[in-house]
Design a protein around this motif. Structure first.
Motif, PDB file in Angstrom:
ATOM      1  N   ASP A 179       0.829  -1.205   0.000  1.00 46.80           N
ATOM      2  CA  ASP A 179       0.000   0.000   0.000  1.00 46.80           C
ATOM      3  C   ASP A 179       0.864   1.256   0.000  1.00 46.80           C
ATOM      4  N   GLN A 180       1.930   1.242   0.794  1.00 46.44           N
ATOM      5  CA  GLN A 180       2.829   2.394   0.850  1.00 46.44           C
ATOM      6  C   GLN A 180       3.516   2.625  -0.493  1.00 46.44           C
ATOM      7  N   LEU A 181       3.923   1.531  -1.139  1.00 46.42           N
ATOM      8  CA  LEU A 181       4.622   1.656  -2.413  1.00 46.42           C
ATOM      9  C   LEU A 181       3.715   2.264  -3.480  1.00 46.42           C
ATOM     10  N   THR A 182       2.518   1.723  -3.644  1.00 42.56           N
ATOM     11  CA  THR A 182       1.622   2.232  -4.687  1.00 42.56           C
ATOM     12  C   THR A 182       1.196   3.662  -4.387  1.00 42.56           C
ATOM     13  N   ASP A 183       0.982   3.985  -3.115  1.00 41.49           N
ATOM     14  CA  ASP A 183       0.629   5.358  -2.744  1.00 41.49           C
ATOM     15  C   ASP A 183       1.777   6.314  -3.043  1.00 41.49           C
ATOM     16  N   MET A 184       2.986   5.896  -2.706  1.00 43.66           N
ATOM     17  CA  MET A 184       4.155   6.742  -2.936  1.00 43.66           C
ATOM     18  C   MET A 184       4.362   7.022  -4.418  1.00 43.66           C
ATOM     19  N   VAL A 185       4.225   6.005  -5.255  1.00 44.13           N
ATOM     20  CA  VAL A 185       4.407   6.192  -6.698  1.00 44.13           C
ATOM     21  C   VAL A 185       3.347   7.143  -7.244  1.00 44.13           C
ATOM     22  N   GLY A 186       2.103   7.009  -6.745  1.00 48.45           N
ATOM     23  CA  GLY A 186       1.047   7.908  -7.186  1.00 48.45           C
ATOM     24  C   GLY A 186       1.296   9.346  -6.782  1.00 48.45           C
ATOM     25  N   ARG A 187       1.717   9.564  -5.550  1.00 47.35           N
ATOM     26  CA  ARG A 187       1.927  10.927  -5.051  1.00 47.35           C
ATOM     27  C   ARG A 187       3.128  11.598  -5.698  1.00 47.35           C
ATOM     28  N   MET A 188       4.193  10.837  -5.892  1.00 46.03           N
ATOM     29  CA  MET A 188       5.440  11.416  -6.387  1.00 46.03           C
ATOM     30  C   MET A 188       5.591  11.272  -7.895  1.00 46.03           C
ATOM     31  N   HIS A 189       4.622  10.596  -8.544  1.00 48.04           N
ATOM     32  CA  HIS A 189       4.703  10.341  -9.985  1.00 48.04           C
ATOM     33  C   HIS A 189       6.033   9.681 -10.343  1.00 48.04           C
ATOM     34  N   GLY A 190       6.422   8.729  -9.494  1.00 46.81           N
ATOM     35  CA  GLY A 190       7.698   8.067  -9.688  1.00 46.81           C
ATOM     36  C   GLY A 190       7.639   6.963 -10.736  1.00 46.81           C
ATOM     37  N   VAL A 191       8.816   6.571 -11.213  1.00 47.79           N
ATOM     38  CA  VAL A 191       8.951   5.451 -12.134  1.00 47.79           C
ATOM     39  C   VAL A 191       9.446   4.255 -11.327  1.00 47.79           C
ATOM     40  N   VAL A 192       8.550   3.312 -11.057  1.00 47.71           N
ATOM     41  CA  VAL A 192       8.903   2.072 -10.361  1.00 47.71           C
ATOM     42  C   VAL A 192       8.354   0.929 -11.208  1.00 47.71           C
ATOM     43  N   ILE A 193       9.243   0.197 -11.831  1.00 47.45           N
ATOM     44  CA  ILE A 193       8.863  -0.881 -12.742  1.00 47.45           C
ATOM     45  C   ILE A 193       9.219  -2.211 -12.106  1.00 47.45           C
ATOM     46  N   ASN A 204      12.916   8.236 -21.445  1.00 50.04           N
ATOM     47  CA  ASN A 204      11.659   8.875 -21.844  1.00 50.04           C
ATOM     48  C   ASN A 204      10.751   9.244 -20.678  1.00 50.04           C
ATOM     49  N   LYS A 205      11.227   8.960 -19.453  1.00 49.38           N
ATOM     50  CA  LYS A 205      10.455   9.248 -18.238  1.00 49.38           C
ATOM     51  C   LYS A 205       9.063   8.592 -18.298  1.00 49.38           C
ATOM     52  N   GLU A 206       9.044   7.323 -18.684  1.00 48.16           N
ATOM     53  CA  GLU A 206       7.800   6.565 -18.813  1.00 48.16           C
ATOM     54  C   GLU A 206       7.519   5.803 -17.530  1.00 48.16           C
ATOM     55  N   GLN A 207       6.342   6.017 -16.954  1.00 42.28           N
ATOM     56  CA  GLN A 207       5.991   5.351 -15.708  1.00 42.28           C
ATOM     57  C   GLN A 207       5.637   3.882 -15.901  1.00 42.28           C
ATOM     58  N   HIS A 208       4.978   3.556 -16.985  1.00 44.42           N
ATOM     59  CA  HIS A 208       4.451   2.199 -17.181  1.00 44.42           C
ATOM     60  C   HIS A 208       3.684   1.758 -15.936  1.00 44.42           C
ATOM     61  N   ILE A 209       2.796   2.637 -15.466  1.00 44.39           N
ATOM     62  CA  ILE A 209       2.093   2.401 -14.212  1.00 44.39           C
ATOM     63  C   ILE A 209       1.268   1.123 -14.253  1.00 44.39           C
ATOM     64  N   GLU A 210       0.840   0.705 -15.453  1.00 40.85           N
ATOM     65  CA  GLU A 210       0.030  -0.513 -15.567  1.00 40.85           C
ATOM     66  C   GLU A 210       0.806  -1.741 -15.110  1.00 40.85           C
ATOM     67  N   LEU A 211       2.124  -1.723 -15.262  1.00 42.73           N
ATOM     68  CA  LEU A 211       2.927  -2.868 -14.827  1.00 42.73           C
ATOM     69  C   LEU A 211       2.954  -2.971 -13.311  1.00 42.73           C
ATOM     70  N   LEU A 212       3.083  -1.839 -12.641  1.00 44.23           N
ATOM     71  CA  LEU A 212       3.036  -1.849 -11.181  1.00 44.23           C
ATOM     72  C   LEU A 212       1.645  -2.220 -10.692  1.00 44.23           C
ATOM     73  N   GLN A 213       0.615  -1.740 -11.371  1.00 44.86           N
ATOM     74  CA  GLN A 213      -0.755  -2.079 -10.976  1.00 44.86           C
ATOM     75  C   GLN A 213      -1.013  -3.577 -11.099  1.00 44.86           C
ATOM     76  N   ASP A 214      -0.532  -4.189 -12.195  1.00 42.43           N
ATOM     77  CA  ASP A 214      -0.693  -5.628 -12.362  1.00 42.43           C
ATOM     78  C   ASP A 214       0.031  -6.397 -11.265  1.00 42.43           C
ATOM     79  N   ALA A 215       1.269  -5.977 -10.973  1.00 41.80           N
ATOM     80  CA  ALA A 215       2.044  -6.654  -9.927  1.00 41.80           C
ATOM     81  C   ALA A 215       1.367  -6.508  -8.574  1.00 41.80           C
ATOM     82  N   ALA A 216       0.849  -5.304  -8.292  1.00 46.10           N
ATOM     83  CA  ALA A 216       0.175  -5.066  -7.012  1.00 46.10           C
ATOM     84  C   ALA A 216      -1.100  -5.894  -6.902  1.00 46.10           C
ATOM     85  N   GLU A 217      -1.850  -6.016  -8.012  1.00 45.08           N
ATOM     86  CA  GLU A 217      -3.069  -6.820  -7.986  1.00 45.08           C
ATOM     87  C   GLU A 217      -2.752  -8.280  -7.669  1.00 45.08           C
TER      88      GLU A 217
END
Length: 306
Positions: free
Chosen positions: A104-118, A277-290
């Protein structure tokens, strides 16, 4: 920035594999390798003499644009947080976190900071898995998928076998079918001699069944996949024959040959492009979190994994 600066945090068994491939990409000019960080100075044994090394993250964080984090799972969240807070991209090895709270902390942090975590996921880049998916989509009418997933190294008794091995299986399900299992039950076999084993079964939607046998401590690594269809079956052995897909129907057996590719190197290339390219690929983190949330839930309902 055409040539991203990349470093490695954590130089254990998997970190050293990353190091070998990252040095290759450095030599070919794809990335600039800046060095390694590990809290254990013994980890630096055997490094090329000119490799920058340090014991503290703060000493290397300013030298790179992105980092591959291959430390113990328990350290992942804190390291990822520090790196993202400093504007760095992160390739986070599996399992991405060790607890629901850290997830929960990881996904929240990436959302707030717009970080790239793949999240790390080698099989996303496997040509063999891509071809298997093409076969499934073309003519399989699949009914279910079976996995046998074992590791031969000495049993890591502090490691949760489900959280350690199952993410690979989930990732392949997502790659091949576009969905994760939505129901799971866990049958935990415990230790039988020197072998730790468990079985997970469930479904993916209304029409696909799912099963996976996970094991530690066998004398030989084994990673196989079988897709069962209405009139055909497809099988892959990712270890013994990583270049073959066997398709069996009522009349014949066909072998499809797929030249194996270097999935770890391809994963690093993907990460390097994301950094540039500063690409988040947020869908990959969302899949892993799910997938992780499903595993945490199943582990609770199926009993503690010790």
């Amino acid at each position: 920035m055409d040539r991203p600066r990349l470093g490695i945090v954590g130089l254990g068994r998997w970190g050293k594999k990353h190091l070998s491939e990252l040095l290759y990409l450095h030599r070919e000019g794809t990335v600039e390798f800046v060095g390694v960080c590990d809290s254990n100075p013994d980890a630096f044994s055997g490094l090329p003499a000119d490799t920058y090394r340090c014991l503290k993250l703060e000493d290397i964080v300013g030298k790179a644009d992105g980092f591959i984090v291959a430390t113990s799972t328990e350290a992942h969240y804190n390291i990822a947080y520090d790196l993202v807070a400093n504007g760095k991209a992160v390739l986070l090895e599996k399992p991405i976190v060790h607890s629901e709270g850290a997830l929960d902390q990881l996904t929240d942090m990436v959302g707030r900071m717009h970080g790239v975590v793949i999240p790390g996921h080698l099989y996303r880049f496997s040509d063999l898995i891509r071809e298997a998916k093409a076969q499934v989509m073309k003519s399989m009418n699949p009914l279910g998928i079976n996995f046998r997933w074992t590791d031969f190294f000495p049993i890591p008794r502090k490691t949760d076998i489900v959280m350690d091995l199952m993410p690979h299986v989930f990732d392949i399900c997502k790659d091949m079918f576009g969905v994760l299992p939505d129901t799971l039950s866990l049958s935990y076999g415990g230790f039988r001699g020197e072998k730790e084993t468990c079985v997970l079964k469930g479904s993916m939607g209304r029409h696909l069944y799912f099963s996976a046998e996970l094991s530690y401590g066998l004398p030989q690594k084994h990673r196989s996949i079988e897709v069962v269809g209405m009139t055909k079956a497809l099988s892959l052995d990712l270890v013994m024959q990583p270049d073959r897909i066997r398709v069996i129907d009522e009349l014949k057996t066909e072998e499809i040959w797929v030249p194996p590719n270097n999935t770890l190197r391809d994963e690093q290339r993907f990460f390097a492009r994301a950094v540039v390219n500063k690409e988040q690929h947020i869908e990959l983190l969302q899949d892993a979190a799910e997938g992780m949330r499903m595993l945490f839930k199943t582990r609770k309902e199926g009993g503690a994994i010790k």
